[in-house]
Design an enzyme around this catalytic site. Structure first.
Site, PDB file in Angstrom:
ATOM      1  N   HIS A  23       0.869  -1.191   0.000  1.00  6.29           N
ATOM      2  CA  HIS A  23       0.000   0.000   0.000  1.00  6.29           C
ATOM      3  C   HIS A  23       0.902   1.236   0.000  1.00  6.29           C
ATOM      4  O   HIS A  23       0.855   2.036   0.948  1.00  6.29           O
ATOM      5  CB  HIS A  23      -0.932   0.041   1.213  1.00  6.29           C
ATOM      6  CG  HIS A  23      -2.097  -0.895   1.122  1.00  6.29           C
ATOM      7  ND1 HIS A  23      -2.808  -1.325   2.217  1.00  6.29           N
ATOM      8  CD2 HIS A  23      -2.689  -1.485   0.057  1.00  6.29           C
ATOM      9  CE1 HIS A  23      -3.774  -2.133   1.840  1.00  6.29           C
ATOM     10  NE2 HIS A  23      -3.726  -2.249   0.523  1.00  6.29           N
ATOM     11  N   HIS A  79     -11.562  -8.771  -6.972  1.00  5.36           N
ATOM     12  CA  HIS A  79     -11.219  -7.503  -6.321  1.00  5.36           C
ATOM     13  C   HIS A  79     -10.381  -6.688  -7.299  1.00  5.36           C
ATOM     14  O   HIS A  79      -9.494  -7.233  -7.957  1.00  5.36           O
ATOM     15  CB  HIS A  79     -10.428  -7.834  -5.047  1.00  5.36           C
ATOM     16  CG  HIS A  79      -9.984  -6.676  -4.224  1.00  5.36           C
ATOM     17  ND1 HIS A  79     -10.616  -5.452  -4.210  1.00  5.36           N
ATOM     18  CD2 HIS A  79      -8.945  -6.573  -3.335  1.00  5.36           C
ATOM     19  CE1 HIS A  79      -9.987  -4.651  -3.372  1.00  5.36           C
ATOM     20  NE2 HIS A  79      -8.968  -5.301  -2.831  1.00  5.36           N
ATOM     21  N   GLU A  81      -8.342  -4.107  -6.642  1.00  2.63           N
ATOM     22  CA  GLU A  81      -7.105  -3.454  -6.193  1.00  2.63           C
ATOM     23  C   GLU A  81      -5.930  -3.986  -7.020  1.00  2.63           C
ATOM     24  O   GLU A  81      -5.923  -5.133  -7.477  1.00  2.63           O
ATOM     25  CB  GLU A  81      -6.885  -3.678  -4.686  1.00  2.63           C
ATOM     26  CG  GLU A  81      -5.921  -2.649  -4.116  1.00  2.63           C
ATOM     27  CD  GLU A  81      -5.866  -2.597  -2.587  1.00  2.63           C
ATOM     28  OE1 GLU A  81      -6.520  -3.413  -1.927  1.00  2.63           O
ATOM     29  OE2 GLU A  81      -5.145  -1.718  -2.067  1.00  2.63           O
ATOM     30  N   ASP A  83      -2.993  -5.058  -6.689  1.00  4.48           N
ATOM     31  CA  ASP A  83      -2.205  -6.266  -6.419  1.00  4.48           C
ATOM     32  C   ASP A  83      -2.868  -7.528  -6.975  1.00  4.48           C
ATOM     33  O   ASP A  83      -2.217  -8.560  -7.093  1.00  4.48           O
ATOM     34  CB  ASP A  83      -1.908  -6.429  -4.925  1.00  4.48           C
ATOM     35  CG  ASP A  83      -3.124  -6.279  -4.033  1.00  4.48           C
ATOM     36  OD1 ASP A  83      -4.016  -5.498  -4.379  1.00  4.48           O
ATOM     37  OD2 ASP A  83      -3.179  -6.942  -2.983  1.00  4.48           O
ATOM     38  N   HIS A 145     -12.183  -5.810   1.705  1.00  2.00           N
ATOM     39  CA  HIS A 145     -12.103  -4.546   2.393  1.00  2.00           C
ATOM     40  C   HIS A 145     -12.349  -3.352   1.478  1.00  2.00           C
ATOM     41  O   HIS A 145     -12.166  -2.209   1.912  1.00  2.00           O
ATOM     42  CB  HIS A 145     -10.717  -4.405   3.060  1.00  2.00           C
ATOM     43  CG  HIS A 145      -9.590  -4.283   2.059  1.00  2.00           C
ATOM     44  ND1 HIS A 145      -8.678  -3.280   2.095  1.00  2.00           N
ATOM     45  CD2 HIS A 145      -9.288  -5.010   0.979  1.00  2.00           C
ATOM     46  CE1 HIS A 145      -7.805  -3.420   1.101  1.00  2.00           C
ATOM     47  NE2 HIS A 145      -8.161  -4.455   0.424  1.00  2.00           N
ATOM     48  N   ASP A 164      -9.003 -11.109  -0.374  1.00  3.14           N
ATOM     49  CA  ASP A 164      -8.156 -10.604   0.716  1.00  3.14           C
ATOM     50  C   ASP A 164      -8.503 -11.229   2.078  1.00  3.14           C
ATOM     51  O   ASP A 164      -7.610 -11.406   2.921  1.00  3.14           O
ATOM     52  CB  ASP A 164      -8.285  -9.080   0.828  1.00  3.14           C
ATOM     53  CG  ASP A 164      -7.445  -8.350  -0.210  1.00  3.14           C
ATOM     54  OD1 ASP A 164      -6.389  -8.868  -0.597  1.00  3.14           O
ATOM     55  OD2 ASP A 164      -7.855  -7.255  -0.624  1.00  3.14           O
ATOM     56  N   TYR A 192      -2.361  -8.840   9.601  1.00  4.03           N
ATOM     57  CA  TYR A 192      -3.157  -8.503   8.417  1.00  4.03           C
ATOM     58  C   TYR A 192      -4.557  -8.046   8.848  1.00  4.03           C
ATOM     59  O   TYR A 192      -5.071  -7.037   8.390  1.00  4.03           O
ATOM     60  CB  TYR A 192      -3.227  -9.761   7.553  1.00  4.03           C
ATOM     61  CG  TYR A 192      -3.841  -9.650   6.202  1.00  4.03           C
ATOM     62  CD1 TYR A 192      -3.031  -9.546   5.071  1.00  4.03           C
ATOM     63  CD2 TYR A 192      -5.204  -9.711   6.008  1.00  4.03           C
ATOM     64  CE1 TYR A 192      -3.580  -9.500   3.810  1.00  4.03           C
ATOM     65  CE2 TYR A 192      -5.766  -9.661   4.754  1.00  4.03           C
ATOM     66  CZ  TYR A 192      -4.949  -9.561   3.659  1.00  4.03           C
ATOM     67  OH  TYR A 192      -5.493  -9.517   2.400  1.00  4.03           O
ATOM     68  N   HIS A 225      -3.674 -13.728  -0.725  1.00  5.97           N
ATOM     69  CA  HIS A 225      -2.305 -13.532  -0.226  1.00  5.97           C
ATOM     70  C   HIS A 225      -1.961 -14.666   0.739  1.00  5.97           C
ATOM     71  O   HIS A 225      -2.799 -15.063   1.564  1.00  5.97           O
ATOM     72  CB  HIS A 225      -2.165 -12.226   0.569  1.00  5.97           C
ATOM     73  CG  HIS A 225      -2.431 -10.990  -0.222  1.00  5.97           C
ATOM     74  ND1 HIS A 225      -1.564 -10.512  -1.177  1.00  5.97           N
ATOM     75  CD2 HIS A 225      -3.458 -10.117  -0.191  1.00  5.97           C
ATOM     76  CE1 HIS A 225      -2.050  -9.390  -1.685  1.00  5.97           C
ATOM     77  NE2 HIS A 225      -3.207  -9.135  -1.112  1.00  5.97           N
TER      78      HIS A 225
END
Ligand code: FEO
Length: 395
Positions: A23, A79, A81, A83, A145, A164, A192, A225
């Protein structure tokens, strides 16, 4: 498949051993991470998520080594995001018409990130994608999230691709939870949760109830992850259930910053007083300018009480403590007590400022706090020990 997960599911992601900041520079990742992508080869072939964009070419090259890319019937973007979506531009430049299954919010995010108009297929909770004998069932998980977050469940194999949720920033050559050190694994899973998911704890509780109410058989949880929960996958759901419910252990965390060691000496005197009064409590001390911010937050998450200290500077507090207060305000931690302390030379507002920040962060502030004029002498340190002992009785 080169890295089999179960039956016709393979892992095609990227292990990022080097990652130390995530992040941007906000989150420390002492043990690296992985970006998990899964290839399901039933009658239909589906790819679930991709990897962070620095690894896009490597990812697509590896994927092409598993299967001719044109044989991929669908991509699921759980998701948006970066990553997990970062290799979509590279992949979809090769197979541009492939449908991308995602939530309505993910379409907005993916368009916002990449400014491409791919073949989006919007799904919502309960929608199914038939792969042959098995089906993928989509389960939206907004704010776990991000607004677009989603999970999917593969019938037959009873595997939940949770994205996530249930993940860890934990690089390992071994894919499964039963093959790695359990204490390392839970340390990373907890860090996490504390640093990423804690603000959304009420939604975590709700989502767990919803998942359990579906009464789906569950043989494996595959997050995006870290390692996959193959042995006793329910254990991480149970852990999330506990962490989401105003979690605290018998721990107090003292966090301070200091200019000329006076506030540090107060912090150590407080620790001594607490330890003498409550020998069973675990006591953690952090200098906010020296300890890793995310390790401090994990310790705060574990604590029943926190003590924040800063000397007064320019009628305020030192910047490391100000940054930490800003961070904990956003985490919305529940059910924790707090108190403030600090040295001062003339105006002495720091304790009041800390108290204000702690209240805004949702902590139950105990008393007015402890102030010491100039460098604490033996009488001031004795007062700090006694105050610590008195606080310990009310943790
Ligand atoms: Fe792992 Fe929210 O991205």
């Amino acid at each position: 498949m080169k890295r089999p997960v179960k039956n016709n599911i393979g892992w095609v992601g990227k292990i990022d051993w080097e990652l130390r900041r995530f992040h941007g520079h906000e989150l420390s990742t002492h043990r690296g991470s992985s970006y998990n992508s899964y290839l399901i080869r039933e009658e239909k072939t589906v790819l679930i998520d991709t990897v962070w964009n620095p690894f896009a070419e490597e990812f697509v090259h590896g994927l092409a080594g598993e299967i001719p890319l044109e044989k991929i019937d669908a991509v699921v973007a759980n998701h948006a995001e970066i990553d997990h979506s970062g290799a979509l531009p590279e992949l979809l430049s090769r197979i541009p018409d492939t449908p991308v299954y995602c939530s309505a919010n993910a379409v907005k995010s993916l368009r916002g990130h990449y400014h491409r108009d791919w073949n989006f297929q919007v799904v919502k909770t309960g929608d199914r994608l038939a792969l042959g004998d098995k089906e993928l069932v989509f389960i939206e998980a907004p704010m776990l999230h991000w607004p677009d977050s989603m999970m999917c469940y593969l019938t037959g194999d009873a595997v939940l691709f949770s994205n996530d949720a249930f993940g860890q920033h934990y690089a390992s050559e071994f894919l499964f939870n039963d093959l790695v050190d359990r204490s390392e694994l839970f340390e990373e899973a907890l860090k996490y949760y504390a640093n990423i998911l804690a603000p959304f704890s009420p939604l975590v509780t709700k989502k767990i109830r919803e998942l359990l109410s579906l009464k789906l058989p569950l043989e494996m949880i595959c997050p995006s992850h870290g390692v996959l929960w193959r042995r006793d996958p329910a254990q991480i759901i149970e852990a999330y259930g506990r962490w989401a419910a105003a979690y605290k252990e018998n721990q107090v965390t003292i966090v301070y910053d200091t200019m000329w060691d006076g506030t540090r000496r107060l912090a150590e005197a407080l620790a001594r007083g607490i330890g003498q009064a409550s020998p069973d409590i675990r006591i953690k001390l952090h200098n906010a300018s020296r300890s890793d911010k995310n390790d401090i937050i994990t310790d705060i998450f574990l604590s029943r009480a926190v003590l924040f200290g800063s000397p007064t500077i320019n009628r305020g507090i030192l910047t490391a403590m100000a940054a930490l207060i800003e961070e904990v305000k956003g985490l919305k931690l529940q059910g924790k007590k707090a108190a403030a302390f600090g040295c001062y030379g003339w105006s002495g507002e720091s304790v009041q400022r800390l108290n204000e920040g702690l209240k805004e962060a949702g902590f139950e502030v105990m008393g007015e706090g402890l102030r010491a004029l100039w460098n604490p002498d033996e009488a001031a340190l004795k007062a700090a020990r006694e105050w610590g002992a008195a606080l310990a009785a009310s943790f």
